[in-house]
Design a protein around this motif. Structure first.
Motif, PDB file in Angstrom:
ATOM      1  N   THR A  55       8.367   4.103   5.000  1.00 28.56           N
ATOM      2  CA  THR A  55       8.014   5.373   4.346  1.00 28.56           C
ATOM      3  C   THR A  55       9.222   6.279   4.117  1.00 28.56           C
ATOM      4  O   THR A  55       9.076   7.345   3.520  1.00 28.56           O
ATOM      5  CB  THR A  55       6.976   6.141   5.177  1.00 28.56           C
ATOM      6  OG1 THR A  55       7.532   6.492   6.458  1.00 28.56           O
ATOM      7  CG2 THR A  55       5.714   5.324   5.384  1.00 28.56           C
TER       8      THR A  55
ATOM      9  N   GLN B 204       0.829  -1.208   0.000  1.00 25.80           N
ATOM     10  CA  GLN B 204       0.000   0.000   0.000  1.00 25.80           C
ATOM     11  C   GLN B 204       0.862   1.257   0.000  1.00 25.80           C
ATOM     12  O   GLN B 204       0.561   2.230  -0.701  1.00 25.80           O
ATOM     13  CB  GLN B 204      -0.918  -0.004   1.219  1.00 25.80           C
ATOM     14  CG  GLN B 204      -1.992  -1.072   1.187  1.00 25.80           C
ATOM     15  CD  GLN B 204      -2.744  -1.144   2.494  1.00 25.80           C
ATOM     16  OE1 GLN B 204      -3.535  -0.265   2.814  1.00 25.80           O
ATOM     17  NE2 GLN B 204      -2.481  -2.196   3.267  1.00 25.80           N
ATOM     18  N   LEU B 205       1.931   1.243   0.793  1.00 27.99           N
ATOM     19  CA  LEU B 205       2.784   2.420   0.903  1.00 27.99           C
ATOM     20  C   LEU B 205       3.578   2.682  -0.366  1.00 27.99           C
ATOM     21  O   LEU B 205       3.803   3.847  -0.739  1.00 27.99           O
ATOM     22  CB  LEU B 205       3.756   2.251   2.070  1.00 27.99           C
ATOM     23  CG  LEU B 205       3.162   2.340   3.476  1.00 27.99           C
ATOM     24  CD1 LEU B 205       4.189   1.880   4.506  1.00 27.99           C
ATOM     25  CD2 LEU B 205       2.701   3.765   3.779  1.00 27.99           C
TER      26      LEU B 205
ATOM     27  N   ARG C   9       6.615   2.725   9.362  1.00 29.75           N
ATOM     28  CA  ARG C   9       7.101   4.109   9.337  1.00 29.75           C
ATOM     29  C   ARG C   9       8.509   4.170   8.749  1.00 29.75           C
ATOM     30  O   ARG C   9       8.856   5.120   8.042  1.00 29.75           O
ATOM     31  CB  ARG C   9       7.064   4.709  10.740  1.00 29.75           C
ATOM     32  CG  ARG C   9       5.654   5.049  11.197  1.00 29.75           C
ATOM     33  CD  ARG C   9       5.640   5.803  12.515  1.00 29.75           C
ATOM     34  NE  ARG C   9       4.274   6.086  12.917  1.00 29.75           N
ATOM     35  CZ  ARG C   9       3.539   7.096  12.457  1.00 29.75           C
ATOM     36  NH1 ARG C   9       4.059   7.922  11.565  1.00 29.75           N
ATOM     37  NH2 ARG C   9       2.300   7.280  12.866  1.00 29.75           N
TER      38      ARG C   9
ATOM     39  N   ALA D   1      -0.142   7.519   3.184  1.00 33.78           N
ATOM     40  CA  ALA D   1       0.675   6.796   4.150  1.00 33.78           C
ATOM     41  C   ALA D   1      -0.061   6.586   5.470  1.00 33.78           C
ATOM     42  O   ALA D   1      -0.006   5.505   6.060  1.00 33.78           O
ATOM     43  CB  ALA D   1       1.991   7.543   4.374  1.00 33.78           C
ATOM     44  N   HIS D   2      -0.761   7.608   5.950  1.00 33.72           N
ATOM     45  CA  HIS D   2      -1.431   7.463   7.246  1.00 33.72           C
ATOM     46  C   HIS D   2      -2.523   6.397   7.171  1.00 33.72           C
ATOM     47  O   HIS D   2      -2.747   5.659   8.138  1.00 33.72           O
ATOM     48  CB  HIS D   2      -2.010   8.800   7.700  1.00 33.72           C
ATOM     49  CG  HIS D   2      -3.172   9.278   6.892  1.00 33.72           C
ATOM     50  ND1 HIS D   2      -4.466   8.919   7.151  1.00 33.72           N
ATOM     51  CD2 HIS D   2      -3.207  10.091   5.797  1.00 33.72           C
ATOM     52  CE1 HIS D   2      -5.263   9.494   6.263  1.00 33.72           C
ATOM     53  NE2 HIS D   2      -4.526  10.207   5.439  1.00 33.72           N
TER      54      HIS D   2
ATOM     55  N   ALA E  60      -2.507   3.752   5.105  1.00 35.44           N
ATOM     56  CA  ALA E  60      -1.846   2.445   5.034  1.00 35.44           C
ATOM     57  C   ALA E  60      -1.374   1.993   6.413  1.00 35.44           C
ATOM     58  O   ALA E  60      -1.562   0.834   6.802  1.00 35.44           O
ATOM     59  CB  ALA E  60      -0.674   2.503   4.053  1.00 35.44           C
ATOM     60  N   LEU E  61      -0.755   2.910   7.163  1.00 33.25           N
ATOM     61  CA  LEU E  61      -0.267   2.555   8.491  1.00 33.25           C
ATOM     62  C   LEU E  61      -1.411   2.223   9.440  1.00 33.25           C
ATOM     63  O   LEU E  61      -1.428   1.174  10.087  1.00 33.25           O
ATOM     64  CB  LEU E  61       0.572   3.700   9.072  1.00 33.25           C
ATOM     65  CG  LEU E  61       2.087   3.632   8.831  1.00 33.25           C
ATOM     66  CD1 LEU E  61       2.410   3.799   7.356  1.00 33.25           C
ATOM     67  CD2 LEU E  61       2.808   4.701   9.641  1.00 33.25           C
TER      68      LEU E  61
ATOM     69  N   ASP F  93      10.440   6.120  -1.404  1.00 35.33           N
ATOM     70  CA  ASP F  93       9.447   5.527  -2.297  1.00 35.33           C
ATOM     71  C   ASP F  93      10.052   4.266  -2.904  1.00 35.33           C
ATOM     72  O   ASP F  93      11.197   3.897  -2.604  1.00 35.33           O
ATOM     73  CB  ASP F  93       8.995   6.524  -3.365  1.00 35.33           C
ATOM     74  CG  ASP F  93      10.129   7.006  -4.267  1.00 35.33           C
ATOM     75  OD1 ASP F  93      11.241   6.413  -4.233  1.00 35.33           O
ATOM     76  OD2 ASP F  93       9.914   7.982  -5.004  1.00 35.33           O
TER      77      ASP F  93
END
Length: 524
Positions: A183, A144-145, A180, A152-153, A155-156, A186
């Motif tokens: 991230t 997902q990331l 984290r 990002a938020h 996905a986490l 990329d």
């Protein structure tokens, strides 16, 4: 479907997912808000949704479906294409969420090699020391990331919520901390870091395109063996990682594509009677449930049609599908046989797969086909000289279908090539014995590996001077829609004689599985 753009929707099912939470708004001038938090002196503060008290303990159904697929593949050696539809139906996913679950599950499985290499840089212990369920959750989060349009938020938070719901609260902090770290770069940044200083181009390509090194080497060798440039390797590996469009075929004389077209399918550009479908679960189509329309790669459609069209058919011909399970090619061959006044014997060694063949053949009139359950290597003795056309879709490594079976690249081993070789040759020997004089034999594999393709055909021709290799490329071109295929390359002096050719299809060139075909005629 590449994924859901989560930024503007509540994919957390009432969890304020995708939005920041403001603290202190409209609470007067006090230092603490209604929840007892001290206000940020510099202005309105945004509290993290990843704070333990704010995390959801409910798994998003689409992500849960993808997680179930990865667990079944890892734990049970299941096939993703069989597990995923059942999981989608169990969670009652709509078209959009089903597409998201499909991309997430298949994408994580395809990218597993690259994602594991990245995660190994972000975890403080060897990956094999992690609980397998935690590792699968991390793989879903990484995909997902790094490869989906998911903030990002989201996905986490959603990966942590998934883990809390199905694994327990314990690993949540670990998963959050590891993702984290993911991230930090990329996907291109991570690829550059993983391959920095790598002098072996095959190993670098394996890391970048998430293939085992031995498969990268095998595909490079396959390109050269089939007359293509090894410079195409990057395109081939990239095609293996592209989500394939669902190919449909209407059984000739039995089905139509009208319902599929109404649901948004587009006519296929390689073979008649085919369509490309991106409308979600094909099981929702009545014609698919009835079996008159089937999911089948265009390459598989082409080789079945090529055998049926390689020579004019005489009424009363007997056809044989020597390795018929699970029944896709057998169904198409039976429908074509019915139109040409022929009958089909479908042989399958495994009882449960023979039952799948029976279900696949059910829409075809029962007097056209019969099923034999038994070892195909014995057919030559039992049915000596009885068949006009024989399909030998031999068991193989499946290296040509990695885009459709993403888990298979991690299961196969180099030794599989050598172990399957004797079986492929024995099945061909049985086919030669079962063919009538003048009968046709189609040797087909879903692998481009020369040890499973041209080498097998070359050995067969050396053992049987009475066999003639036909111009397989020309026959495949003849059953394809004009101007689109241009199949294969000449097999070379070690394979063909008298102008015979084999044909090799490619994902990056034809948009099909890497299907190999050799058409042979028994002259005596």
């Amino acid at each position: 479907m590449n994924g859901r753009n989560e930024g503007g929707r509540n994919s957390g099912r009432g969890n304020n997912e995708g939005r920041g939470r403001q603290g202190g708004g409209g609470q007067g001038s006090g230092r603490r808000d209604a929840a007892g938090r001290e206000r940020n002196r510099g202005g309105t503060r945004h509290y993290s949704q990843s704070a333990p008290s704010q995390r959801s303990r409910t798994a998003d159904p689409a992500r849960l479906a993808a997680f179930e697929v990865l667990r079944a593949v890892e734990r049970d050696d299941a096939y993703a294409n069989l597990v995923l539809p059942a999981s989608i139906r169990k969670h009652r996913l709509d078209k959009r969420d089903a597409g998201f679950a499909t991309e997430l599950a298949y994408g994580a499985l395809r990218g597993l090699g690259t994602y594991d290499a990245i995660l190994a840089r972000c975890v403080d212990r060897p990956l094999d020391q992690l609980d397998p369920a935690i590792l699968d959750a991390l793989r879903l989060g990484a995909h997902q990331l790094l490869a989906m349009r998911v903030p990002a938020h989201a996905a986490l938070d959603q990966t942590v919520s998934l883990a809390r719901a199905v694994i327990g609260a314990g690993p949540g902090s670990l998963i959050n901390a590891v993702l984290r770290k993911v991230t930090a770069h990329d996907l291109s940044g991570w690829t550059a870091e993983l391959t920095a200083g790598e002098t072996d181009p095959v190993r670098a390509a394996a890391l970048e395109h998430s293939h085992p090194e031995w498969i990268v080497r095998a595909l490079r060798q396959s390109l050269a063996a089939h007359g293509r440039s090894v410079d195409e390797l990057e395109d081939l590996l990239a095609a293996d990682n592209a989500a394939p469009v669902v190919n449909l075929v209407a059984l000739p004389g039995l089905g139509t594509l009208d319902e599929a077209v109404e649901a948004g399918a587009e006519p296929g550009d390689l073979v008649e009677g085919s369509a490309l479908y991106a409308g979600g679960d094909v099981g929702r189509l009545a014609s698919v449930r009835a079996g008159t329309t089937r999911v089948q790669d265009a390459g598989s459609q082409l080789v079945a049609r090529a055998l049926a069209a390689a020579a004019p058919a005489a009424p009363g011909e007997r056809w044989l599908d020597l390795c018929a399970g699970p029944g896709g090619k057998a169904a198409l061959l039976a429908a074509l046989a019915a139109k040409q006044g022929a009958t089909l014997l479908a042989n399958e060694v495994a009882v449960h797969r023979a039952e799948l063949v029976r279900k696949a053949l059910a829409p075809v009139p029962a007097d056209v086909w019969e099923i034999r359950t038994g070892d195909g290597r014995e057919v030559g003795d039992q049915y000596a000289g009885q068949f006009d056309r024989i399909m030998v879709d031999a068991p193989c490594t499946g290296l040509g279908a990695l885009r459709r079976r993403p888990e298979s690249r991690w299961r196969r081993k180099p030794s599989d090539v050598a172990q399957l070789g004797p079986l492929q040759r024995e099945l061909l020997e049985a086919a030669v014995a079962a063919a009538k004089p003048g009968g046709l034999i189609a040797y087909v594999t879903c692998s481009p590996h020369p040890a499973e393709t041209t080498a097998v055909v070359a050995d067969l021709l050396r053992r049987h001077p009475g066999l003639k290799l036909l111009d397989t490329s020309a026959v495949l071109d003849g059953v394809s829609l004009p101007g689109h295929l241009e199949a294969g390359q000449p097999g070379g002096d070690t394979v063909g004689r008298d102008g015979g050719t084999t044909a090799q299809l490619w994902p990056h060139r034809h948009g099909t599985d890497a299907m190999f075909m050799a058409l042979l005629r028994r002259s005596n």
